[in-house]
Write an enzyme that holds these catalytic residues in place. Structure first.
Site, PDB file in Angstrom:
ATOM      1  N   LYS A 113      -0.951  48.521  42.686  1.00 43.35           N
ATOM      2  CA  LYS A 113      -0.036  48.925  41.608  1.00 43.35           C
ATOM      3  C   LYS A 113       0.147  50.438  41.586  1.00 43.35           C
ATOM      4  CE  LYS A 113      -0.181  44.882  38.710  1.00 43.35           C
ATOM      5  NZ  LYS A 113      -0.271  44.241  37.407  1.00 43.35           N
ATOM      6  N   LYS A 199       2.519  37.578  46.948  1.00 43.26           N
ATOM      7  CA  LYS A 199       2.425  36.677  45.793  1.00 43.26           C
ATOM      8  C   LYS A 199       3.673  36.780  44.914  1.00 43.26           C
ATOM      9  CE  LYS A 199       0.352  39.143  41.987  1.00 43.26           C
ATOM     10  NZ  LYS A 199      -0.246  38.963  40.711  1.00 43.26           N
ATOM     11  N   LYS A 202       5.726  39.190  38.571  1.00 47.41           N
ATOM     12  CA  LYS A 202       6.688  39.607  37.539  1.00 47.41           C
ATOM     13  C   LYS A 202       7.304  40.953  37.893  1.00 47.41           C
ATOM     14  CE  LYS A 202       3.861  38.102  33.672  1.00 47.41           C
ATOM     15  NZ  LYS A 202       2.638  38.907  33.817  1.00 47.41           N
TER      16      LYS A 202
HETATM   17  N1  AQP Z   1       1.547  34.350  42.245  1.00 47.19           N
HETATM   18  C1  AQP Z   1       0.563  33.867  41.498  1.00 47.19           C
HETATM   19  N2  AQP Z   1      -0.037  32.707  41.839  1.00 47.19           N
HETATM   20  C2  AQP Z   1      -1.035  32.185  41.075  1.00 47.19           C
HETATM   21  N3  AQP Z   1      -1.477  32.764  39.937  1.00 47.19           N
HETATM   22  C3  AQP Z   1      -0.894  33.915  39.549  1.00 47.19           C
HETATM   23  N4  AQP Z   1      -1.083  34.724  38.481  1.00 47.19           N
HETATM   24  C4  AQP Z   1      -0.229  35.758  38.554  1.00 47.19           C
HETATM   25  N5  AQP Z   1       0.529  35.659  39.643  1.00 47.19           N
HETATM   26  C5  AQP Z   1       0.150  34.526  40.300  1.00 47.19           C
HETATM   27  C6  AQP Z   1      -2.060  34.457  37.414  1.00 47.19           C
HETATM   28  O1  AQP Z   1      -1.370  34.529  36.176  1.00 47.19           O
HETATM   29  C7  AQP Z   1      -2.270  35.002  35.176  1.00 47.19           C
HETATM   30  C8  AQP Z   1      -1.636  36.103  34.376  1.00 47.19           C
HETATM   31  O2  AQP Z   1      -1.247  37.168  35.178  1.00 47.19           O
HETATM   32  P1  AQP Z   1      -0.956  38.602  34.544  1.00 47.19           P
HETATM   33  O3  AQP Z   1      -0.012  38.531  33.441  1.00 47.19           O
HETATM   34  O4  AQP Z   1      -2.240  39.283  34.255  1.00 47.19           O
HETATM   35  O5  AQP Z   1      -0.207  39.291  35.701  1.00 47.19           O
HETATM   36  P2  AQP Z   1      -0.627  39.606  37.153  1.00 47.19           P
HETATM   37  O6  AQP Z   1      -1.869  38.890  37.593  1.00 47.19           O
HETATM   38  O7  AQP Z   1      -0.671  41.082  37.273  1.00 47.19           O
HETATM   39  O8  AQP Z   1       0.535  38.969  37.991  1.00 47.19           O
HETATM   40  P3  AQP Z   1       2.071  38.954  37.690  1.00 47.19           P
HETATM   41  O9  AQP Z   1       2.344  37.989  36.570  1.00 47.19           O
HETATM   42  O10 AQP Z   1       2.822  38.659  38.907  1.00 47.19           O
HETATM   43  O11 AQP Z   1       2.405  40.394  37.217  1.00 47.19           O
HETATM   44  P4  AQP Z   1       2.510  41.708  38.114  1.00 47.19           P
HETATM   45  O12 AQP Z   1       3.823  41.677  38.793  1.00 47.19           O
HETATM   46  O13 AQP Z   1       2.423  42.774  37.072  1.00 47.19           O
HETATM   47  O14 AQP Z   1       1.373  41.725  39.086  1.00 47.19           O
HETATM   48  C9  AQP Z   1      -3.537  35.457  35.890  1.00 47.19           C
HETATM   49  O15 AQP Z   1      -4.517  34.446  35.724  1.00 47.19           O
HETATM   50  C10 AQP Z   1      -3.113  35.548  37.319  1.00 47.19           C
HETATM   51  O16 AQP Z   1      -4.198  35.284  38.194  1.00 47.19           O
END
Ligand code: AQP
Length: 336
Positions: A113, A199, A202
């Protein structure tokens, strides 16, 4: 017998996508009856990267409504907003002072990030895993259901708790409970529709990489139509040369509720021209009840407010008791 405790959360940073749903929330729903659950919308985490102040409150409500729409049952689960429970910030400070800096500098998510942020990286982004440790440890969580990407943060949480117990606990009276991650194999890492090696996320600037839970049927159809595939004939799981194929079959398997073997047999002779409409119809049908329920909840704002009020009060009680225990162990003068 008292039930074990579960804690998990999602950031209100944008649209909830199939990765968040299949990697995390669907699993919360499946296991919730066996546990005493706290599910929070982690809004304090959402400001660790530059955020839109005008959208934060609405995104937080949307996320809470989606938890309910996906099937979180208030009989066994509490839903609350992280910033409504002040103990999260306070315990983070205490843990910050016990956590070595180099533990944080080696976190993969921070490195990834930080790279995306360029020079403007906040202290909060580096500190994100300590805030996450505070979230978990405050509730004496036994289990933390997350996707694969959060595994390293869970290990750090355990290391921080062990360090506090070693330094400040008594042998038979640990200060903090050591939590275990709960990572399901299938859906633990849902990949981007435009690149099967990244992966689904968002923060991906391209909308085409993810299917959001609130996407209308037309958008789902367009995204699957445009998704990356390969020229190999027939569809099969677990071919390392075919990450997109594996990801799309897994999505079909999880959204249809079929077994891996059933999907492997059904799709082995298919081409993409036949498979893509099948996946599209399956995704639309799987998301339709969630979208309808979400609309019902959003149309009843008083109900949603009351869910979050009750959830925060219950969370506050548990979190304050843990915070007091930690402050006592660290030697603070009680506020009598
Ligand atoms: N691609 C994924 N596959 C499986 N699980 C996923 N999680 C996120 N992306 C995947 C799981 O969703 C939960 C919440 O995630 P978060 O809101 O903390 O965001 P994150 O892990 O940083 O991933 P995002 O949603 O894609 O956001 P960004 O783009 O900011 O990285 C967690 O349990 C995570 O494991």
């Amino acid at each position: 017998m008292t039930k074990q405790r579960v804690l998990s959360g999602v950031q209100p940073t944008g649209n909830l996508h199939l990765g968040n749903y299949l990697g995390a929330i669907r699993n919360w729903v499946e296991i919730q009856q066996e546990y005493d659950n706290f599910f929070c919308v982690v809004d304090l985490h959402a400001i660790t990267v530059p955020h839109d102040a005008k959208a934060l409150a609405d995104n937080t409500l949307t996320m809470a409504a989606l938890y309910l729409a996906c099937g979180i049952d208030l009989e066994c689960s509490n839903i609350f907003v992280q910033s409504h429970v002040k103990a999260h910030s306070e315990l983070t400070w205490l843990l910050n002072c016990i956590t070595p800096l180099n533990w944080l500098e080696r976190m993969i998510q921070f490195k990834e990030k930080a790279l995306k942020q360029g020079e403007n990286v906040s202290v909060g982004l580096l500190d994100y895993p300590v805030l996450m440790a505070a979230d978990i440890l405050l509730y004496d969580a036994d289990k933390v259901p997350v996707g694969e990407d959060q595994k390293q943060h869970l290990e750090l949480t355990r290391d921080i708790a062990i360090r506090i117990n070693d330094k400040f606990g008594k042998k038979k009276e640990p200060v903090l409970k050591i939590p275990d991650p709960l990572i399901r194999k299938e859906g633990a890492r849902v990949m981007s529709l435009t690149d099967g090696t990244k992966k689904m996320s968002k923060s991906d600037p391209s909308e085409l990489g993810r299917i959001n839970l609130l996407d209308p049927p037309d958008a789902i159809k367009k995204k699957i139509k445009k998704c990356k595939t390969d020229p190999v004939k027939g569809l099969a799981f677990d071919d390392s040369e075919r990450p997109e194929c594996n990801n799309l079959l897994t999505l079909y398997q999880l959204l249809s509720g079929k077994t891996k073997e059933e999907v492997a047999t059904e799709c082995q002779d298919m081409g993409w021209g036949k498979f893509k409409p099948l996946l599209t119809d399956t995704a639309i049908a799987a998301l339709e009840p969630i979208q309808n329920k979400y609309q019902e909840i959003m149309d009843n704002r008083d109900y949603l407010d009351s869910v979050l009020r009750v959830g925060a009060a219950k969370a506050d009680d548990v979190a304050n008791a843990t915070l007091a225990r930690v402050k006592n162990a660290l030697g603070f003068l009680p506020n009598l």
